[in-house]
Write a protein that holds these residues in place. Structure first.
Motif, PDB file in Angstrom:
ATOM      1  N   LEU A   1      85.471  36.359  61.212  1.00  0.00           N
ATOM      2  CA  LEU A   1      84.555  37.051  60.291  1.00  0.00           C
ATOM      3  C   LEU A   1      85.143  37.340  58.912  1.00  0.00           C
ATOM      4  O   LEU A   1      84.426  37.230  57.908  1.00  0.00           O
TER       5      LEU A   1
ATOM      6  N   LEU B   1      84.466  34.034  57.276  1.00  0.00           N
ATOM      7  CA  LEU B   1      83.079  33.561  57.324  1.00  0.00           C
ATOM      8  C   LEU B   1      82.114  34.462  56.569  1.00  0.00           C
ATOM      9  O   LEU B   1      81.033  34.018  56.163  1.00  0.00           O
ATOM     10  N   ILE B   2      82.489  35.735  56.395  1.00  0.00           N
ATOM     11  CA  ILE B   2      81.585  36.652  55.701  1.00  0.00           C
ATOM     12  C   ILE B   2      81.290  36.197  54.277  1.00  0.00           C
ATOM     13  O   ILE B   2      80.240  36.492  53.708  1.00  0.00           O
ATOM     14  N   TRP B   3      82.221  35.424  53.698  1.00  0.00           N
ATOM     15  CA  TRP B   3      82.015  34.908  52.344  1.00  0.00           C
ATOM     16  C   TRP B   3      81.103  33.692  52.331  1.00  0.00           C
ATOM     17  O   TRP B   3      80.745  33.195  51.259  1.00  0.00           O
TER      18      TRP B   3
ATOM     19  N   THR C   1      78.135  33.732  54.106  1.00  0.00           N
ATOM     20  CA  THR C   1      76.827  34.173  54.603  1.00  0.00           C
ATOM     21  C   THR C   1      75.635  33.543  53.870  1.00  0.00           C
ATOM     22  O   THR C   1      74.586  33.350  54.492  1.00  0.00           O
TER      23      THR C   1
ATOM     24  N   TYR D   1      75.232  30.635  53.390  1.00  0.00           N
ATOM     25  CA  TYR D   1      75.048  29.323  54.017  1.00  0.00           C
ATOM     26  C   TYR D   1      75.009  29.466  55.533  1.00  0.00           C
ATOM     27  O   TYR D   1      75.451  28.579  56.267  1.00  0.00           O
ATOM     28  N   ALA D   2      74.461  30.597  56.011  1.00  0.00           N
ATOM     29  CA  ALA D   2      74.453  30.889  57.445  1.00  0.00           C
ATOM     30  C   ALA D   2      73.698  29.831  58.239  1.00  0.00           C
ATOM     31  O   ALA D   2      74.096  29.472  59.357  1.00  0.00           O
TER      32      ALA D   2
END
Length: 439
Positions: free
Chosen positions: A374, A377-379, A381, A383-384
């Motif tokens: 996370l 990956l939070i950066w 979001t 492109y979720a």
């Protein structure tokens, strides 16, 4: 090879070979310690090598000289009569060291890479010659606070002496030699000397003779063109990562060399690819400290540099591919996040196993996602939608990695380094779905 080049090679060889019996005689008369004798040889060799930019115009003679110098040094190491005679200046210490065999090839590699630039070549060789010798002698004389490094130990005092001496070896030539302005030279010297100290701290059995100069020329080449603001940012990142690992050292099972390696890995991720890339490895380290402190594991394990190597295997391919422009920044960030997710999940299962607790594979996988993935990956979001399928596949592969690691034969687990490398490769394989992420 021209006659002049052969003459220069011969002159250098005579100077180098004459130094061994001369130093043996001096040490015998003065009663110097074995470490003083050994480092005196290194200083003599390094001082002669510093003249190469003004003696040789191309790398070929230096490579030939390296071969000619390494062969007799290797012979001195392998033939008992020579080792006890001429080689006593080098081999008077009890611990194993291959530094004298690695010295000449390292010098040739630095000369080749630097193109004979007096600054780009001379500063790394100066660090090796002066800072390494000062660290060894100072650590032997005043070192009381020891930390683990490979199969041996180094001292905090020796590392601090290395840091100070390396700083001077960088700052003074750059400033007084007119290569850069004083402030610019200051930033470069602070960053390079700290990194060189860390590289020296993870090197064992004389491999610092190879690691320090090659690592230093690689870093120096990238620092010289940068503006002061960019240099300051790199120093801040380095100090922050070093502070993180040193602060957590009292609750970590990693020895001193592994802690320095952890900081180097995080710094490499941040500088080569971007600061976001340092977040997943840093999160794994913080989780490691928390779990170790919670279960009081510091007396149960002694993790060495191979544990850091495992993480490097998992994440550096994504960092290097991003830095070289082979993949997009977002794909690389997803890849390193998936890799650290798998790595943490496997380590969580191994921790439960060591505590004689039944591991929960799904729980460990979700923990890897929440803690290690996370932060990166939070950066991503925005492109979720595009990330959903690669993430789902990575989660399944992480489960597979956990199940596979649990089935490793007990007899094979005695090969600690091999086990760590296998874990790193499994985590890298589990991260490959990131290649499907096309934002």
């Amino acid at each position: 090879m021209t006659p002049r080049e052969w003459l220069s090679v011969g002159a250098v060889m005579i100077a180098l070979l004459a130094g061994l019996p001369l130093l043996r005689l001096i040490v015998a008369r003065c009663g110097g310690a074995a470490e003083v004798s050994r480092k005196s040889v290194h200083v003599l060799m390094g001082t002669i090598c510093l003249t190469f930019p003004w003696i040789f115009e191309r790398p070929l003679p230096v490579w030939i000289l390296a071969a000619l110098a390494t062969i007799p040094l290797a012979a001195v190491r392998m033939i008992p009569s020579l080792r006890a005679g001429l080689g006593s200046a080098l081999h008077g210490i009890s611990r194993p060291s291959y530094g004298e065999v690695l010295f000449a090839p390292a010098v040739a590699a630095v000369f080749h890479y630097s193109g004979g630039d007096p600054f780009l070549y001379g500063i790394p060789i100066g660090i090796l010659t002066i800072a390494d010798a000062a660290s060894a002698l100072g650590g032997t004389r005043w070192g009381t606070r020891r930390y683990g490094c490979g199969s041996g130990f180094k001292s905090v005092e020796g590392s601090l002496i290395f840091l100070l001496t390396a700083f001077l070896c960088v700052f003074l030539p750059l400033w007084l030699g007119g290569r850069t302005e004083m402030i610019h030279a200051l930033w470069i010297a602070l960053t390079l000397s700290t990194l060189a100290m860390m590289a020296e701290g993870i090197s064992d059995q004389g491999f610092d003779n190879l690691v320090i100069p090659v690592f230093s020329v690689f870093v120096l080449e990238r620092l010289l063109p940068l503006e002061s603001e960019a240099l300051a940012w790199r120093l801040v990142v380095l100090i922050a990562l070093l502070s993180l690992v040193l602060t957590g050292s009292r609750w970590s099972t990693l020895n001193g060399g592994a802690l320095l390696g952890s900081a180097l890995l995080g710094y490499g991720c941040a500088v080569l690819a971007g600061w976001h890339f340092a977040l997943p490895p840093a999160a794994v380290f913080v989780c490691h400290v928390v779990i170790t402190r919670k279960h009081h594991l510091t007396t149960s394990f002694d993790h060495r540099l191979d544990a850091v190597l495992s993480h490097a295997i998992a994440c550096l391919p994504w960092v290097l591919a991003t830095g070289l422009g082979w993949i997009s920044y977002r794909m690389g960030l997803a890849g390193i996040s998936f890799a650290m997710m798998a790595q943490l999940a496997v380590l969580d299962v191994a921790t439960h196993d060591s505590l004689d607790r039944k591991p929960l594979l799904v729980k460990s996988t979700l923990k890897g996602f929440a803690v290690a993935a996370l932060p990166g990956l939070i950066w991503l979001t925005p492109y979720a939608k595009e990330l959903a399928v690669p993430l789902a596949i990575a989660l399944l592969l992480t489960l597979g990695s956990i199940a596979s690691s649990a089935k490793i034969p007990v007899a094979w687990r005695g090969h600690v380094t091999g086990l760590w490398m296998l874990r790193g490769m499994m985590a890298l394989l589990a991260s490959l779905p990131a290649l499907l992420f096309r934002p």
